[in-house]
Design a protein around this motif. Structure first.
Motif, short mmCIF file in Angstrom:
data_model
loop_
_atom_site.label_atom_id
_atom_site.label_comp_id
_atom_site.label_asym_id
_atom_site.label_seq_id
_atom_site.Cartn_x
_atom_site.Cartn_y
_atom_site.Cartn_z
N LYS A 20 0.84 -1.27 0.02
CA LYS A 20 -0.15 -0.07 -0.03
C LYS A 20 0.89 1.16 0.02
O LYS A 20 0.58 2.20 -0.89
CB LYS A 20 -0.82 0.02 1.26
N ARG B 52 2.17 1.70 -3.40
CA ARG B 52 1.33 2.49 -4.43
C ARG B 52 0.98 3.72 -4.26
O ARG B 52 0.40 4.34 -4.99
CB ARG B 52 -0.03 1.15 -4.52
N MET C 48 -0.19 5.14 -10.80
CA MET C 48 -0.10 4.84 -12.35
C MET C 48 -1.44 4.96 -13.37
O MET C 48 -2.49 4.56 -12.66
CB MET C 48 0.21 3.29 -12.40
N PHE D 213 -16.10 3.60 -11.96
CA PHE D 213 -17.14 2.75 -11.67
C PHE D 213 -17.87 3.10 -10.51
O PHE D 213 -19.11 2.86 -10.81
CB PHE D 213 -16.23 1.56 -10.89
N ASP E 285 -15.59 8.24 -7.06
CA ASP E 285 -14.61 7.53 -7.85
C ASP E 285 -13.34 8.07 -7.62
O ASP E 285 -12.43 7.26 -7.23
CB ASP E 285 -14.96 7.64 -9.41
N PHE F 75 -11.72 6.88 -4.18
CA PHE F 75 -11.33 5.56 -4.24
C PHE F 75 -10.11 5.37 -3.51
O PHE F 75 -9.89 4.52 -2.65
CB PHE F 75 -11.76 4.75 -5.28
N GLY F 76 -9.12 5.82 -4.40
CA GLY F 76 -7.65 5.59 -4.11
C GLY F 76 -7.34 6.03 -2.74
O GLY F 76 -7.00 5.39 -1.69
N ASN G 184 -8.82 3.88 -0.06
CA ASN G 184 -7.84 2.72 -0.11
C ASN G 184 -6.56 2.91 0.86
O ASN G 184 -5.92 1.96 1.60
CB ASN G 184 -7.57 2.06 -1.34
N MET H 185 -4.23 10.43 -5.01
CA MET H 185 -3.32 9.75 -3.86
C MET H 185 -2.07 10.50 -3.69
O MET H 185 -1.23 9.92 -2.71
CB MET H 185 -3.13 8.16 -4.49
N ALA I 136 -3.73 -0.65 -8.57
CA ALA I 136 -2.66 0.73 -8.81
C ALA I 136 -3.28 1.70 -7.82
O ALA I 136 -2.62 2.49 -7.23
CB ALA I 136 -2.44 1.14 -10.02
N ARG I 137 -4.50 1.67 -7.47
CA ARG I 137 -5.28 2.75 -6.66
C ARG I 137 -5.31 2.10 -5.23
O ARG I 137 -6.29 2.65 -4.56
CB ARG I 137 -6.55 3.13 -7.28
N GLY I 138 -4.68 1.24 -5.07
CA GLY I 138 -4.59 0.55 -3.53
C GLY I 138 -5.75 -0.26 -3.43
O GLY I 138 -5.99 -0.77 -2.10
N PRO J 161 -15.51 -2.55 -7.99
CA PRO J 161 -14.89 -1.75 -8.91
C PRO J 161 -14.25 -2.32 -10.03
O PRO J 161 -13.70 -1.75 -10.87
CB PRO J 161 -13.80 -1.01 -8.02
N ILE K 233 -18.19 -3.39 -12.25
CA ILE K 233 -18.79 -2.42 -12.99
C ILE K 233 -18.25 -2.03 -14.24
O ILE K 233 -18.68 -1.99 -15.30
CB ILE K 233 -19.33 -1.10 -11.95
N PRO K 234 -16.91 -1.49 -14.35
CA PRO K 234 -16.04 -1.17 -15.56
C PRO K 234 -16.32 -2.55 -16.52
O PRO K 234 -16.41 -2.01 -17.86
CB PRO K 234 -14.91 -1.25 -15.17
#
Lengths: 288, 282
Positions: A78, A81, A86, A96, A103, A106-107, A110, A160, B185-187, B204, B207-208
């Motif tokens: 974690k 990232r 990226m 999503f 949305d 989300f990052g 997390n 992030m 990549a977004r954790g 996540p 859905i996509p």
């Protein structure tokens, strides 16, 4: 915050009949302040290489050290990232959630940040990609236009606050104006991200933005160049089968038609200035 | 996700690969029905011999075939346990008893047969997909269902839907990998030990994936439209399926094998050979 890569090799489908080597003994170091362009043909290993930076691909052979953390050993995923953001190709396909706000959040969520910090980051990230925060935050990401969706997706990574930002073909599939705008935004990210790595097939973008270029060929690093060094070297470019950026082609054509402009810049504005100067000098000469 | 064996074609050349898909589909149907009819070990033994012959003839590595069983391991274990524990047999078959758990000899037989049945059910159709390309498979289905056109079943559309679906499985798997990586990549954490967290963490990704499936479907419809696709009407085929000598031979063999199994199982001719007399006939 350097990224050091030493002797990195990677096989697809390791230990199966389909095993195929994708990277051969890669080694280079990316330093703070670099805006690194990675170019090369499809299948040359560019994406495979960069997905090592945030450990989406595990190191099989060799080492990758990101900010002192050796990715071939045990480490905190974690934290890595959070540090290495990226943006994938066509990032809008990963949207999503119900609203753009959720949305983008989300990052950061997390990462386990608290609500207030998340709110601050989300707003900043949405503004950073040039979207109107109040207009889009409660809208569904699927209602946005293609270009806006791409920006929203990029905001999702920026929120992030990565120190290293990796972009895989960030302008693919956009119209020329959209391409320019996204590139302008990316230049703006340099204030936040110490290192930006961009994979691109568009040599104009690479020439105009990158401070350093790595050319990949069939899983190997073919060379590591300064932009001017690479793009003004016609033999090298044709050996690598890389297109010459429009600026360089234009300079050459003009010189063939009797100008003698120096072939050392990749900046359109500089070229234009010189051209105007040269034309004026010619006219001045004509009148005299 | 990469090792889904069902629906996977194994590209080698063999007798099994060259058989007409219609013959193979019919054979698999007969095979499945047979599995439900037989319930003696001796017949299962025959079935195993038959399958082994098919696998050897197909030139697909036996290990690859066995791997197709990997995903049903839990199902088999679960079925065996349930049957063992909850089987109610006759008192004189009781082998072992502890508290309310009673293990009967007949329960062991029954659970073993159940396990064999499930495994046979998986391996047979897997051999069909290993040896038949998706295109040939849908062709075969379309031809076999052709009589239903008389009662206005849209057979061609069904076959087309099937072939498109099969074609898109690998594409969607690849797409899912990509989206998964993007969310990682977004954790995002897909490896949580908590099964509910893990299910929610897939939102996540799913859905996509749905959104892009719809997009793909639209694009594909446009592409087919622009090449004047109008369904079955007036459509001819480039490769017309034709039955050859080996296909008739295969059908004969299949009929013979079916008869053999039923004979083994139901002991049709006790005067000729009495399988029931064998000590291990259960």
């Amino acid at each position: 915050m350097p990224v050091e890569i030493r002797g990195l090799s990677y096989d697809y489908d390791q230990k199966t009949k389909f095993q195929k080597r994708a990277l051969f003994d890669i080694g280079f170091t990316v330093r703070d302040g670099d805006f690194l362009g990675i170019v090369g043909h499809t299948g040359s290993g560019k994406s495979t290489l960069v997905t090592h930076f945030n450990a989406l691909n595990r190191v099989q052979q060799g080492t990758v050290v990101v900010d002192g953390v050796d990715l071939s050993q045990k480490f905190d995923y974690k934290a890595l990232r959070a540090k290495v953001g990226m943006v994938f190709q066509y990032p809008e396909y990963q949207l999503f959630d119900e609203t753009v706000y959720k949305d983008v959040a989300f990052g950061p969520k997390n990462l386990g940040l608290d609500e207030r910090e998340i709110a601050v980051r989300v707003e900043a990230a949405i503004r950073m990609v040039g979207l109107d925060y109040d207009a889009v935050k409660e809208r569904s990401p699927f209602e946005l236009s293609g270009g806006q969706m791409r920006r929203a997706a990029i905001a999702g990574v920026l929120a992030m606050r990565p120190e290293i930002l990796i972009l895989d073909e960030p302008t693919a599939g956009l119209d020329p104006r959209g391409k320019r705008e996204v590139m302008r935004l990316i230049q703006g990210f340099r204030a936040m991200c110490k290192i930006i790595v961009m994979i691109s097939h568009n040599m104009d973008e690479v020439a105009a933005n990158c401070s350093r270029i790595i050319v990949m060929n069939e899983g190997r690093v073919y060379g590591d160049y300064a932009p001017e060094e690479l793009f003004h070297n016609e033999e090298l470019l044709s050996a690598l089968r890389i297109d010459m950026p429009a600026v360089c082609t234009l300079t050459r054509r003009l010189n063939e038609r009797g100008f003698s402009l120096p072939e050392d810049t990749l900046d359109e504005a500089v070229l234009l200035e010189r051209l105007v100067g040269a034309v004026r000098a010619k006219r001045g000469g004509g009148h005299a | 996700m990469r090792d889904i064996a069902i629906g996977q074609y194994y590209p080698v050349d063999s007798v099994m690969h060259r058989l007409d898909p219609r013959v193979k589909i019919l054979a698999v149907l007969i095979y499945i029905v047979t599995i439900f009819f037989i319930d003696t070990f001796i017949a299962y033994g025959g079935l195993l011999l038959f399958l082994t012959a098919v696998i050897l003839l197909s030139h697909v590595p036996p290990l690859k075939v066995l791997k197709s069983l990997r995903m049903i391991v839990y199902l088999v274990v679960f079925t065996v346990l349930i049957t063992l524990l909850f089987y109610n047999g006759k008192p004189d078959d009781l082998l072992w008893q502890w508290w309310i758990v009673k293990i009967y000899r007949t329960a062991i037989h029954s659970s073993l047969k159940m396990a064999l049945r499930i495994m046979f059910l998986i391996v047979g159709p897997t051999m069909l997909t290993f040896t038949t390309t998706p295109v040939a498979l849908t062709d075969g289905v379309e031809r076999l269902l052709a009589p239903l056109k008389l009662i206005r079943v849209p057979v061609h559309s069904i076959a087309m839907i099937m072939s498109i679906a099969l074609r898109l499985i690998p594409t969607l798997v690849e797409e899912m990998d990509k989206i998964k990586n993007a969310q990682k990549a977004r954790g995002a954490d897909f490896d949580s030990k908590n099964i509910f967290k893990r299910a929610i963490s897939l939102v996540p990704v799913l859905i996509p994936l749905f959104v892009s499936s719809f997009r793909r479907a639209n694009d594909l419809a446009d592409a087919m439209d622009s090449r004047c696709y109008r369904g079955a009407k007036g459509r001819t085929r480039m490769k017309v399926l034709r039955l050859t000598a080996k296909d008739f031979a295969a059908m004969l063999i299949m009929a013979a094998v079916l008869f053999m199994f039923l004979w083994l199982n139901f002991n049709f001719f006790p005067g000729l050979v009495d399988f029931r007399a064998l000590p291990w006939f259960v």
